[in-house]
Design an enzyme around this catalytic site. Sequence first.
Site, PDB file in Angstrom:
ATOM      1  N   LEU A   9      -9.290   3.675  -6.531  1.00 31.74           N
ATOM      2  CA  LEU A   9      -9.794   2.432  -7.116  1.00 31.74           C
ATOM      3  C   LEU A   9      -8.651   1.450  -7.317  1.00 31.74           C
ATOM      4  CD1 LEU A   9     -12.298   3.757  -9.811  1.00 31.74           C
ATOM      5  CD2 LEU A   9     -12.867   2.487  -7.729  1.00 31.74           C
TER       6      LEU A   9
ATOM      7  N   GLN B 242      -1.578  -0.799  -4.680  1.00 35.13           N
ATOM      8  CA  GLN B 242      -2.773  -0.716  -5.516  1.00 35.13           C
ATOM      9  C   GLN B 242      -2.855  -1.887  -6.494  1.00 35.13           C
ATOM     10  OE1 GLN B 242      -2.894   2.508  -8.349  1.00 35.13           O
ATOM     11  NE2 GLN B 242      -5.103   2.786  -8.091  1.00 35.13           N
TER      12      GLN B 242
ATOM     13  N   LYS C 274      -4.731   3.105   5.554  1.00 32.89           N
ATOM     14  CA  LYS C 274      -4.891   3.211   7.002  1.00 32.89           C
ATOM     15  C   LYS C 274      -3.977   4.271   7.590  1.00 32.89           C
ATOM     16  CE  LYS C 274      -6.035  -1.646   7.771  1.00 32.89           C
ATOM     17  NZ  LYS C 274      -5.631  -2.901   8.416  1.00 32.89           N
TER      18      LYS C 274
ATOM     19  N   ASP D 129      -7.854  -5.277   6.051  1.00 32.20           N
ATOM     20  CA  ASP D 129      -9.237  -5.428   6.513  1.00 32.20           C
ATOM     21  C   ASP D 129     -10.123  -5.109   5.308  1.00 32.20           C
ATOM     22  OD1 ASP D 129      -8.510  -5.741   9.305  1.00 32.20           O
ATOM     23  OD2 ASP D 129      -8.097  -3.594   9.292  1.00 32.20           O
TER      24      ASP D 129
ATOM     25  N   HIS E  38      -1.273  -5.645   6.404  1.00 31.88           N
ATOM     26  CA  HIS E  38      -2.452  -5.946   7.225  1.00 31.88           C
ATOM     27  C   HIS E  38      -3.681  -5.440   6.488  1.00 31.88           C
ATOM     28  CE1 HIS E  38      -5.037  -5.372  11.038  1.00 31.88           C
ATOM     29  NE2 HIS E  38      -5.179  -6.579  10.542  1.00 31.88           N
TER      30      HIS E  38
END
Length: 399
Positions: free
Chosen positions: A53, A88, A71, A24, A22
Amino acid sequence: MINEEEFLVGEALMGEEPEIAHIDLIIGSKRSAVGAAFASALAQPRQAHTPILGVIRPNLPTKPATLIVPKVSIRNLADAEKMFGPAQSAVAKAVADAVEEGIIPKAQVEDLVVIVSVFIHPRGKDYQRIYRYNYAATKLALSRAIQKFPDIDKVLEEKDKSIHAMIGFRINNLKKPPYLEVALDIPDWRRVEGIIRALPRSDAIIIEAGTPLIKRYGVEVVQKIHQLRPETVVLADLKTLDTGNLEARMAGDATADVIAFSGLAPVKTMEKFIDECKKVGALSLMDTLNVQDPVAVLEKLTVKPNIVELHRAIDVEQAQESAWGDIGEIRRVCGNNVLVAVAGGIRVDKVEKALESGADILVVGRAITAAKDVNGAARAFLQRMGVEEVDQFRVMTDF
């Protein structure tokens, strides 16, 4: 092109649990609020949610510069490895591919930054799936951000018919009348529970926690009804006459979907009641029991209820003929944005007459709750209302 003051927002959900992704994200200019947030988050990391990064591989950050924010709290080395490994690289690769595919303007990569919030379920273990789901979700979220998806018309179209996968029940906003409201005025929970269990499971049914039931068990009885029927609209018939905002809040806290006040209450009380219902996400209902001129009352209100119930008292049902009043005038006063319910002595043979008069909701009590076959009685109403198909097989074989 994204201008210097603009930033765009994207969201996407991809895959299956527990590796489901998920995303955002926000993308915008380094000179915009996103640029400030990027620098602030990188300079002031939070424990267990340290931003990192996005890198294609160690020593090769992606472009535009991308910050990944976990999150879920990073609790141990296993959580960290999932974030620093497949997640990542997936996010970084998706951003770079979005540039190559023209989703992000290549000419702007040095001017833009991306902040991506990533969800990794603690039970997720399959690195292949974590990588692929987060790659796909990031690229989809970027596309949606650039396209400004969804537009407001899409949101307004979907808000009343879409169901959030994680909520566990459906929200019914009473947008498709007619409805059958089953009034439970019996102050005996054991009988009420039996009636609720016997009722058909239909989107066209509203369950009313009647005033006697609430007076006996408190407004928390609404929660007990929702525990039996989480998908059903439950009405708390408070018939509030005073302290409008307080009583509306109490019923809202008890999970009522519709909350009723009396049309005999002071105008200020009714307006506070309606406003409080809006705050808690419930519909307000004005009960017109003993109100001589409902239209005159509605005209005084600066805010209108969602539902007006034309109500004949149980105590006078035997002495009065059904009379629904001027439903058309009620609609006009409410800007044609109101449902009208009719209550008092409604039997199956009066369904057509009530619907023809303009009623959206038929309120039925003893004709269902006192029936030997509660399920059959309710289905008879639904079929007469045209919201449940007749069981042709049963009809043809019942001799």
